[in-house]
Write an enzyme that holds these catalytic residues in place. Sequence first.
Site, PDB file in Angstrom:
ATOM      1  CG  ASP A 191     -12.642   2.633  -2.099  1.00 23.70           C
ATOM      2  OD1 ASP A 191     -11.546   3.206  -1.975  1.00 23.70           O
ATOM      3  OD2 ASP A 191     -12.883   1.515  -1.620  1.00 23.70           O
ATOM      4  CB  SER A 209      -0.929   0.016   1.223  1.00 23.58           C
ATOM      5  OG  SER A 209      -1.641   1.236   1.283  1.00 23.58           O
ATOM      6  NE  ARG A 245     -17.455 -11.052  -4.340  1.00 23.21           N
ATOM      7  CZ  ARG A 245     -17.478 -10.930  -3.023  1.00 23.21           C
ATOM      8  NH1 ARG A 245     -18.204 -11.777  -2.296  1.00 23.21           N
ATOM      9  NH2 ARG A 245     -16.786  -9.982  -2.412  1.00 23.21           N
ATOM     10  CE  LYS A 263     -11.500  -1.187  -0.041  1.00 23.92           C
ATOM     11  NZ  LYS A 263     -11.549  -0.575  -1.387  1.00 23.92           N
ATOM     12  N   GLY A 303     -16.319  -7.292  -5.806  1.00 17.63           N
ATOM     13  CA  GLY A 303     -15.891  -7.170  -4.416  1.00 17.63           C
ATOM     14  C   GLY A 303     -16.211  -5.797  -3.847  1.00 17.63           C
ATOM     15  N   GLY A 304     -15.560  -5.487  -2.716  1.00 15.33           N
ATOM     16  CA  GLY A 304     -15.825  -4.227  -2.035  1.00 15.33           C
ATOM     17  C   GLY A 304     -15.531  -3.010  -2.883  1.00 15.33           C
ATOM     18  CB  ALA A 305     -12.649  -2.044  -5.013  1.00 17.36           C
ATOM     19  N   GLY A 320      -5.009   3.876 -11.412  1.00 15.50           N
ATOM     20  CA  GLY A 320      -5.432   3.691 -10.028  1.00 15.50           C
ATOM     21  C   GLY A 320      -4.762   4.634  -9.057  1.00 15.50           C
TER      22      GLY A 320
END
Length: 276
Positions: A111, A23, A165, A75, A139-141, A239
Amino acid sequence: MIRARITGAVKVGGIVGNPVTHSLSPVIHNGWIEAAGMDAAYVAFSPRDAAGFETLLAAGRAGLLSGVNVTAPFKEQAFALADSASGTARDSGSANILVFRDGEVRADSADGLGLLRALQEQAPKLSLAGSPVVILGAGGAARAAAAALAGAGARVRIVNRTRDRAEALAADLGGSVSVAEGPAAFYGAALVVNALSVRPEMDLAALNPDTTVMDMTYRPVITPFLQAARDVGLTTVDGLAMLIGQAEPSFEAIFGVPPPALDPRPLLLAHLGEAA
């Protein structure tokens, strides 16, 4: 720890994920802390599992932390364990910010805001209102991205290897968010967002020439996915721009003050050893 000109108790924030050593958030936040002369620190936490994440939250409730950013795979758990949540976090069903105050945990998500800021900066001609956009991943992002893009008026298509999902995400968000499969998913897309941690397998040359391609991954800044998009003449958004865009509201939420006027992108590029 960065000592300071500002008096008062040391505030500790951080980034929580597993893995988290990659990160760049500590580089951004500690750069701002130093520039502002704050008595604070921003560190990385890597709980082994969900139980370890709960233990970290207990430390926050006890007043040992001011707040944290949250990344994969925590997340959705962060959102579920919070005592309260912002409308943005509720819309996405995930959180990338947890703030600890008076023994309670408040969840928020920046985000989506980071994504929109990145698009505005690097693809200013892109119009989202009424436009089809494709998100790769569920997913979370991806949840945060879908909520933000739908909120900006886009018609969001979720493409994911596991359809169940993707359907759960679409059902949670409703409205203009749907599930799509195959080549038809990309028909007329104004924007394709990779919310996966790997390079997706797709024919970028088959996209409309005015399609914008974004990758949430930022190591390297120009990922193979973005490079392939550039090779066929498509506009790209990296990103790193999204990371910076979400870091600004994160800093203010965690430390209680806006970040100083220091652009962290040159600092991040130098840290990565990449050209501007």
